[in-house]
Design a protein around this motif. Sequence first.
Motif, short mmCIF file in Angstrom:
data_model
loop_
_atom_site.label_atom_id
_atom_site.label_comp_id
_atom_site.label_asym_id
_atom_site.label_seq_id
_atom_site.Cartn_x
_atom_site.Cartn_y
_atom_site.Cartn_z
N SER A 7 65.30 58.35 82.71
CA SER A 7 64.62 59.61 83.02
C SER A 7 63.17 59.63 82.55
O SER A 7 62.36 60.40 83.07
CB SER A 7 65.38 60.78 82.40
N VAL A 8 62.82 58.80 81.55
CA VAL A 8 61.44 58.78 81.06
C VAL A 8 60.67 57.57 81.60
O VAL A 8 59.55 57.31 81.17
CB VAL A 8 61.41 58.79 79.52
N GLY A 9 61.26 56.84 82.54
CA GLY A 9 60.57 55.72 83.17
C GLY A 9 60.34 54.54 82.26
O GLY A 9 59.32 53.85 82.37
N ALA A 10 61.27 54.28 81.36
CA ALA A 10 61.07 53.21 80.37
C ALA A 10 60.97 51.85 81.02
O ALA A 10 61.68 51.53 81.98
CB ALA A 10 62.23 53.21 79.37
N THR A 11 60.07 51.03 80.50
CA THR A 11 59.96 49.63 80.90
C THR A 11 60.43 48.69 79.80
O THR A 11 60.52 47.48 80.01
CB THR A 11 58.50 49.28 81.25
N GLU A 12 60.75 49.25 78.63
CA GLU A 12 61.20 48.46 77.48
C GLU A 12 61.89 49.43 76.52
O GLU A 12 61.44 50.57 76.34
CB GLU A 12 60.00 47.81 76.80
N VAL A 13 62.98 48.98 75.92
CA VAL A 13 63.70 49.80 74.93
C VAL A 13 63.75 49.02 73.62
O VAL A 13 64.17 47.86 73.60
CB VAL A 13 65.12 50.14 75.40
N ILE A 14 63.33 49.69 72.56
CA ILE A 14 63.36 49.09 71.22
C ILE A 14 64.34 49.91 70.40
O ILE A 14 64.07 51.06 70.05
CB ILE A 14 61.97 49.06 70.59
N ALA A 15 65.50 49.34 70.10
CA ALA A 15 66.61 50.08 69.51
C ALA A 15 66.74 49.82 68.03
O ALA A 15 66.41 48.74 67.52
CB ALA A 15 67.91 49.70 70.22
#
Length: 383
Positions: free
Chosen positions: A280-288
């Motif tokens: 929904s936020v258009g993420a191109t990368e997720v850092i968990a």
Amino acid sequence: MLVIGLMSGTSYDAVDAAAARLRLDGDTLVLKPLGMVSTPYDGGLREALAAALPPAAVPLAEVCRLDTRIGQAFAAAAVRANRELCEEHAELVASHGQTVYHWTEGGRVHGTLQLGQPAWIAEATGLPVVADLRARDVAAGGQGAPLVSLVDLLWLRGRPGTPVALNIGGIANLTAPDGTAFDTGPGCALLDAAARESSGGRLAYDAEGALAARGLPYRPLLDRLLAEPYYALAPPKTTGKELFHSGYLRAAGLDGLCAEDALATLTLLTARTVADAVRSVGATEVIASGGGTRNPVLMGELRHLLPGIPLRTSDELGLPAPAKEAYAFAVLGFLTAHGLPGTDPRSTGARHPSVLGSLTPGRSGLRLPPTPRGGPVRLVVEA
């Protein structure tokens, strides 16, 4: 400034204490991580805390006892961190405390309560303590969460594309670079509740997703859970164990499912709601970060649901995933000590940025550093 950050999340299993050396270099805040120690709550305190959480009704005498005992547990963790992690004596402690209630009605947060009396920390360490950090943002009309969103915004600034910081604790939350931040829904809260229920209290959580790995998701239950109205609310929004607790599971109709299938279903629920929020936020990368990153089944589901979007842990950027929130609260304490705001209104919905928390003097009184002309615009983690 050498700061100890103290954190116990919605899983309420331990107090994490991270030590960091922090300094302002122009408009850059430099964080050198010195390590983290995790001190489990003793069994009696954890049971008392679990019994006091919503939807339970609790007498004020028990609230007083919990405030004292949690404060003493946080104090012991701070003393241990100061002894084991700091090459020289720490100068400040920042304590998140233990959230026991987040008063949310009609999409607004009206109040929040964290226990863990900071006087015990100041007395045990001799250091000034910044505590009760959420309440000021709530008073300013904000959600009071996710409170680490400003730290995430500073930390991710300059990365290409649309990097998203994701924390999977008892509740999962994310921060996007445009300032959007919100709780996506349950992280491990329902997984932990199901593990306890199915084992008669023997298991506190599904270690490494072992139960979920042996089960199959039950689609009718998943569909009922996904119909939860919270997921359709627009951000900023926050939630907690006031909603997602064992009674919630019983009402959803978990009866009759074996533990393995129940855990598989709930793991997929967390992955689906997180993945929907990430898209929904258009993420191109997720850092968990957070305890959920240690669940390989959950992380595998997330990777499957987010094809083409790299899913990394914060370890790759220099902040150990289990310790990231404790480091974030060290940063917030540092900002408060310097008279600098610890919130971004875009993230919490508050009317304005706020300097967070209350200060408890240490043994030598309270001597604060001068307030810089401007706050930091980026955070750099130093090896």
